[in-house]
Design an enzyme around this catalytic site. Sequence first.
Site, PDB file in Angstrom:
ATOM      1  N   SER A 160       0.872  -1.186   0.000  1.00  0.00           N
ATOM      2  CA  SER A 160       0.000   0.000   0.000  1.00  0.00           C
ATOM      3  C   SER A 160       0.903   1.228   0.000  1.00  0.00           C
ATOM      4  O   SER A 160       2.068   1.143   0.427  1.00  0.00           O
ATOM      5  CB  SER A 160      -0.856   0.014   1.268  1.00  0.00           C
ATOM      6  N   TYR A 173      -2.711  -0.849  10.392  1.00  0.00           N
ATOM      7  CA  TYR A 173      -2.612  -1.095   8.935  1.00  0.00           C
ATOM      8  C   TYR A 173      -1.270  -0.582   8.401  1.00  0.00           C
ATOM      9  O   TYR A 173      -0.556  -1.289   7.682  1.00  0.00           O
ATOM     10  CB  TYR A 173      -3.779  -0.397   8.240  1.00  0.00           C
TER      11      TYR A 173
END
Length: 275
Positions: A160, A173
Amino acid sequence: MPDASQLLCANRLKGYSALVTGASSGIGRAIAIALAEEGAQVVINYVGHETSAQEVVQEIESKKGKAIAIQADVSKEKDVQTMFRKTLATYGTIDILVNNAGIQQDAAFPDMTLSQWQKVLDVNLTGGFLCAREAAKEFIRRGVVEDRALSAGKIIFISSVHEIIPWATHCNYAASKGGIMLLMKSLAQELAQYKIRVNSIAPGAIKTPINRKAWETKAEEEMLLRLIPWKRVGDPRDIATVAVWLGSDESDYVHGTTIFVDGGMTLYPGFTTGG
Ligand code: NAD
């Protein structure tokens, strides 16, 4: 976006087997379909949505591709080992692993529970470790087969932009994706001796179920576009085309790197007008 079948049709992955984790939805689904369109036989890993996984299998089969669905929780060692045993029993070997499965469990830091922290690390980071380990064992066992591929296998992590962009109220995350970055690089360093190629794709904002809240209404999408110089929210196929390329010999000299596919989200868009 042009239709994926217009972009992907060169049979660059003919004869390969590929396993895509979390492939019953979103980015994983698009990657699995794109790999199959390029000739690979594909394992659609899913954790809880069997019908959706079977729909992906059917879509691939309807285009004369080959796919099977295998249920496994990537954070559980036994599940992962069983999934790889089934994969090898069905396809004989594996050439490409796409570590795509991932989750978010967001919370303001003082309110984040240990279980929210642990769950995200378990799926996003430990899941990547467990699957990469099983794939590496098979790649090392088989080695490079001449006339098949230049490498013994490829491992692709779906990371990501948050492997480098800090993310308030999403620290679990961001920590998992930052962890993936150094897991990927360490594996690339260690596994090159076996001709195993390891890379990551770091998506920006892509329209999938994981971030529906960020693009569902016009107002939310406008807010999101402020972070994207290219002024378009990504489509799962934007990621799938790069995964196909990383899985093919065309990218043979690309090793140990993260490819950002983010419409410029990592370009500090706040400074566009001079900051
Ligand atoms: P998604 O929710 O559609 O996909 C995630 C998939 O992972 C789902 O199919 C889910 O069932 C599966 N999964 C969850 N836990 C699992 C487990 N324990 N075992 C096996 N599978 C499991 O969302 P997506 O956007 O397609 O996400 C795919 C990947 O892309 C994730 O790693 C996510 O972090 C990453 N990503 C997405 C975006 C985005 O904007 N959509 C941006 C950056 C990174």
